[in-house]
Scaffold this motif. Structure first.
Motif, mmCIF file in Angstrom:
data_model
loop_
_atom_site.group_PDB
_atom_site.id
_atom_site.type_symbol
_atom_site.label_atom_id
_atom_site.label_comp_id
_atom_site.label_asym_id
_atom_site.label_seq_id
_atom_site.Cartn_x
_atom_site.Cartn_y
_atom_site.Cartn_z
ATOM 1 N N ASN A 109 6.165 -24.711 13.960
ATOM 2 C CA ASN A 109 5.856 -25.862 13.113
ATOM 3 C C ASN A 109 6.065 -25.624 11.624
ATOM 4 O OD1 ASN A 109 3.492 -26.483 15.471
ATOM 5 N ND2 ASN A 109 4.786 -28.155 14.802
ATOM 6 N N GLY A 110 6.048 -24.391 11.169
ATOM 7 C CA GLY A 110 6.054 -24.115 9.739
ATOM 8 C C GLY A 110 7.407 -24.157 9.072
ATOM 9 N N TRP A 111 7.362 -24.247 7.762
ATOM 10 C CA TRP A 111 8.548 -24.157 6.911
ATOM 11 C C TRP A 111 8.163 -23.314 5.713
ATOM 12 C CZ3 TRP A 111 5.738 -28.571 7.729
ATOM 13 C CH2 TRP A 111 5.063 -29.105 6.630
ATOM 14 N N LEU A 112 9.159 -22.837 4.998
ATOM 15 C CA LEU A 112 8.904 -21.908 3.905
ATOM 16 C C LEU A 112 8.871 -22.619 2.562
ATOM 17 C CD1 LEU A 112 11.230 -18.994 5.058
ATOM 18 C CD2 LEU A 112 8.782 -19.295 5.514
ATOM 19 N N VAL A 113 7.884 -22.239 1.751
ATOM 20 C CA VAL A 113 7.743 -22.754 0.390
ATOM 21 C C VAL A 113 7.674 -21.568 -0.564
ATOM 22 C CG1 VAL A 113 6.617 -24.907 1.051
ATOM 23 C CG2 VAL A 113 5.232 -22.892 0.611
ATOM 24 N N GLU A 114 8.027 -21.808 -1.820
ATOM 25 C CA GLU A 114 8.018 -20.725 -2.797
ATOM 26 C C GLU A 114 6.589 -20.322 -3.132
ATOM 27 O OE1 GLU A 114 9.252 -20.090 -7.370
ATOM 28 O OE2 GLU A 114 10.847 -20.837 -6.055
ATOM 29 N N ARG A 115 6.369 -19.024 -3.166
ATOM 30 C CA ARG A 115 5.075 -18.445 -3.526
ATOM 31 C C ARG A 115 5.330 -17.283 -4.476
ATOM 32 N NH1 ARG A 115 1.209 -20.466 -0.139
ATOM 33 N NH2 ARG A 115 1.880 -21.216 1.883
ATOM 34 N N ARG A 116 4.289 -16.842 -5.118
ATOM 35 C CA ARG A 116 4.377 -15.677 -6.009
ATOM 36 C C ARG A 116 3.374 -14.635 -5.556
ATOM 37 N NH1 ARG A 116 7.711 -16.646 -10.062
ATOM 38 N NH2 ARG A 116 8.040 -18.784 -10.720
ATOM 39 N N GLY A 117 3.835 -13.404 -5.521
ATOM 40 C CA GLY A 117 2.976 -12.292 -5.143
ATOM 41 C C GLY A 117 3.082 -11.171 -6.164
ATOM 42 N N LYS B 268 7.787 -14.977 6.304
ATOM 43 C CA LYS B 268 8.261 -14.977 4.915
ATOM 44 C C LYS B 268 9.688 -14.480 4.857
ATOM 45 C CE LYS B 268 6.113 -10.516 4.172
ATOM 46 N NZ LYS B 268 5.068 -9.777 3.504
ATOM 47 N N MET B 269 10.309 -14.672 3.696
ATOM 48 C CA MET B 269 11.633 -14.122 3.426
ATOM 49 C C MET B 269 11.812 -14.037 1.916
ATOM 50 S SD MET B 269 14.328 -17.291 4.115
ATOM 51 C CE MET B 269 14.523 -16.847 5.775
ATOM 52 N N LYS B 270 12.826 -13.291 1.514
ATOM 53 C CA LYS B 270 13.110 -13.156 0.080
ATOM 54 C C LYS B 270 13.595 -14.474 -0.474
ATOM 55 C CE LYS B 270 14.243 -8.293 0.051
ATOM 56 N NZ LYS B 270 15.238 -7.272 -0.284
ATOM 57 N N ALA B 271 13.164 -14.768 -1.684
ATOM 58 C CA ALA B 271 13.641 -15.969 -2.382
ATOM 59 C C ALA B 271 15.026 -15.691 -2.940
ATOM 60 C CB ALA B 271 12.684 -16.347 -3.501
ATOM 61 N N THR B 272 15.865 -16.703 -2.932
ATOM 62 C CA THR B 272 17.198 -16.522 -3.509
ATOM 63 C C THR B 272 17.072 -16.462 -5.033
ATOM 64 O OG1 THR B 272 17.542 -18.904 -3.504
ATOM 65 C CG2 THR B 272 18.388 -17.663 -1.629
ATOM 66 N N PRO B 273 17.820 -15.596 -5.678
ATOM 67 C CA PRO B 273 17.719 -15.469 -7.130
ATOM 68 C C PRO B 273 18.152 -16.759 -7.816
ATOM 69 C CG PRO B 273 19.123 -13.738 -6.203
ATOM 70 C CD PRO B 273 18.779 -14.672 -5.099
ATOM 71 N N GLN B 274 17.417 -17.113 -8.884
ATOM 72 C CA GLN B 274 17.778 -18.297 -9.676
ATOM 73 C C GLN B 274 18.693 -17.886 -10.793
ATOM 74 O OE1 GLN B 274 13.988 -19.808 -10.915
ATOM 75 N NE2 GLN B 274 13.767 -21.075 -9.084
ATOM 76 N N ASN B 275 19.682 -18.723 -11.087
ATOM 77 C CA ASN B 275 20.633 -18.413 -12.157
ATOM 78 C C ASN B 275 20.089 -18.814 -13.489
ATOM 79 O OD1 ASN B 275 22.444 -17.394 -10.346
ATOM 80 N ND2 ASN B 275 23.450 -19.371 -10.023
#
Length: 139
Positions: free
Chosen positions: A107-115, A132-139
């Motif tokens: 049921n879940g989906w991934l949202v941006e978090r900070r750790g 969880k997974m790694k966030a894609t780098p922002q330009n």
């Protein structure tokens, strides 16, 4: 013929769903409320929508006492649940928002978090699901 009104369709029971699905009963649902049937990934029950005072929605399994699964709605619209519509690995809400599917739960989906190590994508069902997974780098 049996008919349901839109107020009852919000909390439609499994019994009513079975009646509507079997054409031999001649049961007809309301055309005004094209409700999507969300299934609990934990136990297979139905997810029932509950509105909050701030106008948002959260969903709880119909078997709350046994299963206890609950899920917040889409963070963009506050009312829909993103669903997997194709093989892209994304879940899309009716409002058009797209999220990566959780790699660990249905049921879940991934949202941006900070750790402590920076940004990452984590499941909306945290702490029940730790996907969880790694966030894609922002330009």
């Amino acid at each position: 013929m049996l008919s349901t009104n839109s107020a009852q369709a919000i909390k439609q029971s499994a019994f009513v769903t079975e009646l509507l699905d079997d054409p031999s009963y001649g049961a007809v649902g309301s055309d005004a409320s094209e409700q999507v049937d969300h299934i609990c990934g934990e136990c297979g029950g139905h997810l029932v929508a509950f509105p909050t005072k701030d106008g948002r929605t959260w969903y709880r399994c119909e078997h709350a006492d046994l299963c206890g699964f609950s899920l917040n709605a889409c963070s963009e619209c506050g009312s829909g649940l993103p669903e997997e519509r194709d093989e892209s690995g994304l879940k899309t809400c009716a409002c058009g928002a797209e999220y990566p599917s959780c790699p660990q739960c249905e049921n879940g989906w991934l949202v941006e978090r900070r750790g402590r190590y920076g940004r990452f994508l984590g499941c909306v069902s945290y702490p029940r699901c730790k996907g969880k997974m790694k966030a894609t780098p922002q330009n």
